[in-house]
Design a protein around this motif. Structure first.
Motif, PDB file in Angstrom:
ATOM      1  N   ALA A 137       0.820  -1.211   0.000  1.00  0.00           N
ATOM      2  CA  ALA A 137       0.000   0.000   0.000  1.00  0.00           C
ATOM      3  C   ALA A 137       0.856   1.264   0.000  1.00  0.00           C
ATOM      4  N   ALA A 140       1.388   6.494   1.939  1.00  0.00           N
ATOM      5  CA  ALA A 140       0.718   7.620   1.280  1.00  0.00           C
ATOM      6  C   ALA A 140       1.011   8.957   1.945  1.00  0.00           C
ATOM      7  N   PRO A 160      -0.999   1.275  -5.730  1.00  0.00           N
ATOM      8  CA  PRO A 160      -0.657   2.385  -4.848  1.00  0.00           C
ATOM      9  C   PRO A 160       0.786   2.877  -5.033  1.00  0.00           C
ATOM     10  N   GLN A 164       2.033   6.666  -5.988  1.00  0.00           N
ATOM     11  CA  GLN A 164       2.889   7.424  -5.079  1.00  0.00           C
ATOM     12  C   GLN A 164       4.245   7.785  -5.672  1.00  0.00           C
TER      13      GLN A 164
END
Length: 220
Positions: A137, A140, A160, A164
């Protein structure tokens, strides 16, 4: 310590430079970071051998050449913010900390996270942040990143991590199942376009997480 320093120099000369890694900044970083501090006591005598080694929690530390190959492919600059997925023992993050402005490393195993944090503190590497969580993930809150390195093989690049990655950023990771993986580099050209380059065949442990494999058997 003197013996480790000598072995470290030999490692860089024989395993890194002679095998085609051509970045002098990376050579210097790998000469500076004490690899023996990132493996358990019972395998410290093997720290500079050209092979992966077992570390805590049943995991492994990659061979020095693979660490160098991935870092060189990511083309890390002094002003860069770097994300590492799969901090493990912390060794690769420590090397990258000598090259980048800040390294953010995510690890899913609490024992390894604590050990890596302790090693960074003991060595004074204060531009490394270690986080516990699902690395697929990303991180973030700290994005975007100029470079992302993934130290485990996934079925594809997790969405993700794509999101990013900064414009112009480089992502390096192994893609494939447990039997056949390719080290790839993804460069983000703009909001929608990415360039993919296949670098070489590799073998890594499975990337486990919501955007990776479900378990250690590389099952979808």
């Amino acid at each position: 310590m003197a013996d480790c320093a000598r072995l470290r120099q030999m490692m860089v000369e024989q395993q890194i430079i002679r095998r085609g890694v051509g970045d002098p900044r990376l050579w210097a970083a790998m000469r500076a970071v004490p690899r023996e501090r990132f493996v358990p006591e019972d395998v410290r005598s093997l720290a500079y051998e050209d092979r992966p080694l077992p570390v805590e929690a049943g995991q492994t530390i990659s061979q020095p050449y693979i660490v160098a190959r991935m870092i060189e492919a990511a083309a890390i600059s002094p002003e860069d913010r770097v994300l590492e997925v799969g901090a493990g023992s912390g060794y690769a993050a420590a090397v990258m900390s000598r090259l980048a402005a800040h390294v953010f490393a995510v690890e899913r195993i609490a024992e390894l996270t604590a050990l890596a944090e302790g090693r960074m503190k003991a060595l004074g590497y204060d531009n490394v942040s270690i986080g516990l969580g699902d690395g697929t993930a990303g991180w973030a809150e700290k994005a975007p990143f100029d470079a992302i390195l993934v130290a485990a093989g996934g079925p594809g690049v997790p969405p993700p991590l794509r999101e990013q990655l900064a414009i112009g950023g480089r992502l390096v990771m192994p893609v494939g199942d447990g039997g056949e993986q390719q080290l790839v580099r993804l460069i983000r050209k703009d909001e929608e376009e990415f360039d993919l380059t296949v670098l070489e065949a590799v073998r890594f442990v499975p990337l486990i997480g919501a955007h990776g494999w479900k378990d250690g058997n590389a099952d979808p």
